[in-house]
Design a protein around this motif. Structure first.
Motif, mmCIF file in Angstrom:
data_model
loop_
_atom_site.group_PDB
_atom_site.id
_atom_site.type_symbol
_atom_site.label_atom_id
_atom_site.label_comp_id
_atom_site.label_asym_id
_atom_site.label_seq_id
_atom_site.Cartn_x
_atom_site.Cartn_y
_atom_site.Cartn_z
ATOM 1 N N GLY A 36 0.792 -1.214 0.000
ATOM 2 C CA GLY A 36 0.000 0.000 0.000
ATOM 3 C C GLY A 36 0.825 1.265 0.000
ATOM 4 O O GLY A 36 0.300 2.357 -0.252
ATOM 5 N N LEU A 37 2.131 1.148 0.285
ATOM 6 C CA LEU A 37 3.020 2.307 0.274
ATOM 7 C C LEU A 37 3.918 2.330 -0.954
ATOM 8 O O LEU A 37 4.255 3.400 -1.465
ATOM 9 N N LEU A 38 4.312 1.143 -1.418
ATOM 10 C CA LEU A 38 5.270 1.021 -2.509
ATOM 11 C C LEU A 38 4.807 -0.048 -3.492
ATOM 12 O O LEU A 38 3.906 -0.838 -3.185
ATOM 13 N N ASP A 39 5.436 -0.087 -4.657
ATOM 14 C CA ASP A 39 5.163 -1.132 -5.644
ATOM 15 C C ASP A 39 5.935 -2.380 -5.205
ATOM 16 O O ASP A 39 7.027 -2.681 -5.712
ATOM 17 N N VAL A 40 5.385 -3.098 -4.253
ATOM 18 C CA VAL A 40 6.094 -4.200 -3.617
ATOM 19 C C VAL A 40 6.398 -5.328 -4.597
ATOM 20 O O VAL A 40 7.477 -5.932 -4.543
ATOM 21 N N ALA A 41 5.487 -5.611 -5.510
ATOM 22 C CA ALA A 41 5.731 -6.699 -6.470
ATOM 23 C C ALA A 41 6.983 -6.421 -7.288
ATOM 24 O O ALA A 41 7.823 -7.311 -7.492
ATOM 25 N N ARG A 42 7.130 -5.200 -7.742
ATOM 26 C CA ARG A 42 8.309 -4.841 -8.533
ATOM 27 C C ARG A 42 9.569 -4.869 -7.675
ATOM 28 O O ARG A 42 10.638 -5.317 -8.119
ATOM 29 N N LEU A 43 9.457 -4.417 -6.438
ATOM 30 C CA LEU A 43 10.607 -4.404 -5.540
ATOM 31 C C LEU A 43 11.038 -5.820 -5.164
ATOM 32 O O LEU A 43 12.230 -6.096 -5.019
ATOM 33 N N ARG A 44 10.076 -6.730 -5.027
ATOM 34 C CA ARG A 44 10.420 -8.130 -4.766
ATOM 35 C C ARG A 44 11.254 -8.705 -5.905
ATOM 36 O O ARG A 44 12.235 -9.432 -5.676
ATOM 37 N N ARG A 45 10.868 -8.401 -7.124
ATOM 38 C CA ARG A 45 11.622 -8.917 -8.284
ATOM 39 C C ARG A 45 13.036 -8.347 -8.312
ATOM 40 O O ARG A 45 13.996 -9.061 -8.639
ATOM 41 N N LEU A 46 13.168 -7.071 -7.946
ATOM 42 C CA LEU A 46 14.491 -6.460 -7.939
ATOM 43 C C LEU A 46 15.374 -7.097 -6.871
ATOM 44 O O LEU A 46 16.532 -7.443 -7.131
ATOM 45 N N TRP A 47 14.844 -7.277 -5.669
ATOM 46 C CA TRP A 47 15.644 -7.900 -4.609
ATOM 47 C C TRP A 47 16.033 -9.326 -4.968
ATOM 48 O O TRP A 47 17.147 -9.771 -4.652
ATOM 49 N N ALA A 48 15.146 -10.051 -5.621
ATOM 50 C CA ALA A 48 15.451 -11.432 -6.001
ATOM 51 C C ALA A 48 16.691 -11.488 -6.886
ATOM 52 O O ALA A 48 17.461 -12.453 -6.827
ATOM 53 N N ARG A 49 16.900 -10.469 -7.696
ATOM 54 C CA ARG A 49 18.101 -10.420 -8.538
ATOM 55 C C ARG A 49 19.320 -9.931 -7.756
ATOM 56 O O ARG A 49 20.409 -10.492 -7.869
ATOM 57 N N LEU A 50 19.117 -8.881 -6.958
ATOM 58 C CA LEU A 50 20.249 -8.275 -6.261
ATOM 59 C C LEU A 50 20.847 -9.207 -5.212
ATOM 60 O O LEU A 50 22.066 -9.258 -5.035
ATOM 61 N N ARG A 51 20.021 -9.956 -4.512
ATOM 62 C CA ARG A 51 20.503 -10.799 -3.410
ATOM 63 C C ARG A 51 21.394 -11.937 -3.891
ATOM 64 O O ARG A 51 22.120 -12.546 -3.099
ATOM 65 N N GLU A 52 21.336 -12.264 -5.179
ATOM 66 C CA GLU A 52 22.122 -13.373 -5.723
ATOM 67 C C GLU A 52 23.495 -12.941 -6.221
ATOM 68 O O GLU A 52 24.272 -13.763 -6.698
ATOM 69 N N LEU A 53 23.816 -11.657 -6.101
ATOM 70 C CA LEU A 53 25.134 -11.196 -6.539
ATOM 71 C C LEU A 53 26.229 -11.875 -5.729
ATOM 72 O O LEU A 53 26.086 -12.082 -4.520
ATOM 73 N N PRO A 54 27.336 -12.244 -6.356
ATOM 74 C CA PRO A 54 28.416 -12.923 -5.623
ATOM 75 C C PRO A 54 29.029 -12.020 -4.571
ATOM 76 O O PRO A 54 29.098 -10.800 -4.736
ATOM 77 N N ARG A 55 29.466 -12.624 -3.479
ATOM 78 C CA ARG A 55 30.071 -11.873 -2.389
ATOM 79 C C ARG A 55 31.447 -11.360 -2.809
ATOM 80 O O ARG A 55 32.101 -11.934 -3.687
ATOM 81 N N PRO A 56 31.930 -10.277 -2.211
ATOM 82 C CA PRO A 56 33.240 -9.745 -2.587
ATOM 83 C C PRO A 56 34.355 -10.677 -2.135
ATOM 84 O O PRO A 56 34.215 -11.424 -1.160
ATOM 85 N N GLY A 57 35.461 -10.611 -2.819
ATOM 86 C CA GLY A 57 36.588 -11.462 -2.458
ATOM 87 C C GLY A 57 37.496 -10.849 -1.419
ATOM 88 O O GLY A 57 38.445 -11.488 -0.961
ATOM 89 N N PHE A 58 37.223 -9.617 -1.014
ATOM 90 C CA PHE A 58 38.059 -8.936 -0.023
ATOM 91 C C PHE A 58 37.225 -7.847 0.645
ATOM 92 O O PHE A 58 36.131 -7.508 0.168
ATOM 93 N N LEU A 59 37.726 -7.312 1.738
ATOM 94 C CA LEU A 59 37.069 -6.233 2.457
ATOM 95 C C LEU A 59 37.928 -4.980 2.433
ATOM 96 O O LEU A 59 39.148 -5.057 2.243
#
Length: 298
Positions: free
Chosen positions: A170-193
């Motif tokens: 009701g505040l945001l386009d949650v369906a679209r944001l869910r799809r975006l997070w589903a892609r972003l969360r799968e990015l590989p972790r960094p090899g260094f800090l």
């Protein structure tokens, strides 16, 4: 009240505690700042210092330890930050009218950055890139990510993001944001800090004209994902100026997308949580999410 466990502190209480515990400031004017911060109530002490009173109730012993750690991180940040940043002055004790430890630090003059104020400034974009590059160049001294907050593995935040999606219906386009997070969360972790400020949101950056003139809230300075400080680009800059930051830092596609992911994680929690209690922070979340959704590279 922004938090269910919020501690109340007003200018009269702060003034008495400052005068009692830091008598050097007894003749200074004490002024409460109308800031958009969510962690501390901040009181200016004359023209040289500021007191920060934690807003959320907690164990005083643990809070004192946290403030001491933050002071050490602030001092380390000051060694590497190319822009003025507060330095710790001392820690205050709990009192009858305020039950938590608190801190005093030096005052840095400037105007608080806003999501739109310098969004089209290439000068400001270059300053942000200079800041991030300078912090990255600091030695981690073999330290690792401490496991708190942002800067580790993206999937660790799935449970929080699910809560945010549910609260944002009701505040945001949650369906679209869910799809975006589903892609972003799968990015590989960094090899260094690298060393990172870890909270480069607009209220923690001071500007004058088109230049960055101060960096606040450095108590979290520590090792993290190299992409974490890139959140500043999403919070503060339009598309062309974000490209300036990326070019200056020579960010790879993966690193740049991870920066977007951390900005997403932070922004999702701002819109609903502060909708009624801190409209400025809620609006920041909205503007950052819109930049992410509109960006052709993300």
């Amino acid at each position: 009240m922004m938090h269910s466990d919020q501690v109340s502190v007003d200018v009269d209480v702060a003034r008495q505690m400052i005068f009692d515990q830091f008598p050097r400031y007894r003749f200074e004017q004490i002024e409460q700042l109308d800031a958009v911060g969510t962690v501390n109530a901040i009181f200016r002490i004359g023209s040289e210092a500021a007191a920060r009173f934690p807003l959320r109730m907690g164990d005083p012993i643990l809070c004192a330890r946290m403030l001491a750690n933050e002071a050490a991180a602030m001092a380390e940040l000051a060694e590497h930050c190319p822009f003025p940043t507060p330095r710790p002055v001392g820690l205050g004790r709990p009192g009858p009218a305020y039950p938590m430890p608190w801190a005093v630090q030096t005052w840095i003059a400037g105007d608080v950055a806003t999501p739109d104020g310098l969004a089209g400034s290439r000068t400001f974009a270059r300053d942000l890139a200079t800041l991030i590059a300078s912090l990255r160049a600091a030695d981690t001294r073999g330290r690792h990510f401490d496991g708190h907050g942002r800067g580790g593995d993206l999937p660790d935040h799935d449970d929080w993001i699910v809560v945010c999606f549910e609260k944002s219906e009701g505040l945001l386009d949650v369906a679209r944001l869910r799809r975006l997070w589903a892609r972003l969360r799968e990015l590989p972790r960094p090899g260094f800090l690298v060393m990172s400020h870890r909270d480069l949101i607009p209220p923690n950056l001071l500007v004058r004209g088109e230049h960055l003139v101060g960096v606040l809230d450095g108590g979290g300075f520590g090792p993290a994902d190299p992409a974490l400080d890139l959140v500043a680009a999403w919070h503060l800059l339009d598309h062309e100026e974000r490209k300036t930051v990326r070019s200056h830092l020579e960010s790879s596609e993966i690193e740049w997308r991870r920066g977007a992911a951390w900005a997403f994680q932070q922004a999702m929690g701002l819109v609903w949580y502060y909708e009624r209690t801190n409209p400025g922070m809620s609006a920041l979340g909205r503007s950052t999410l819109q930049r992410l959704l509109d960006d052709p590279d993300i």
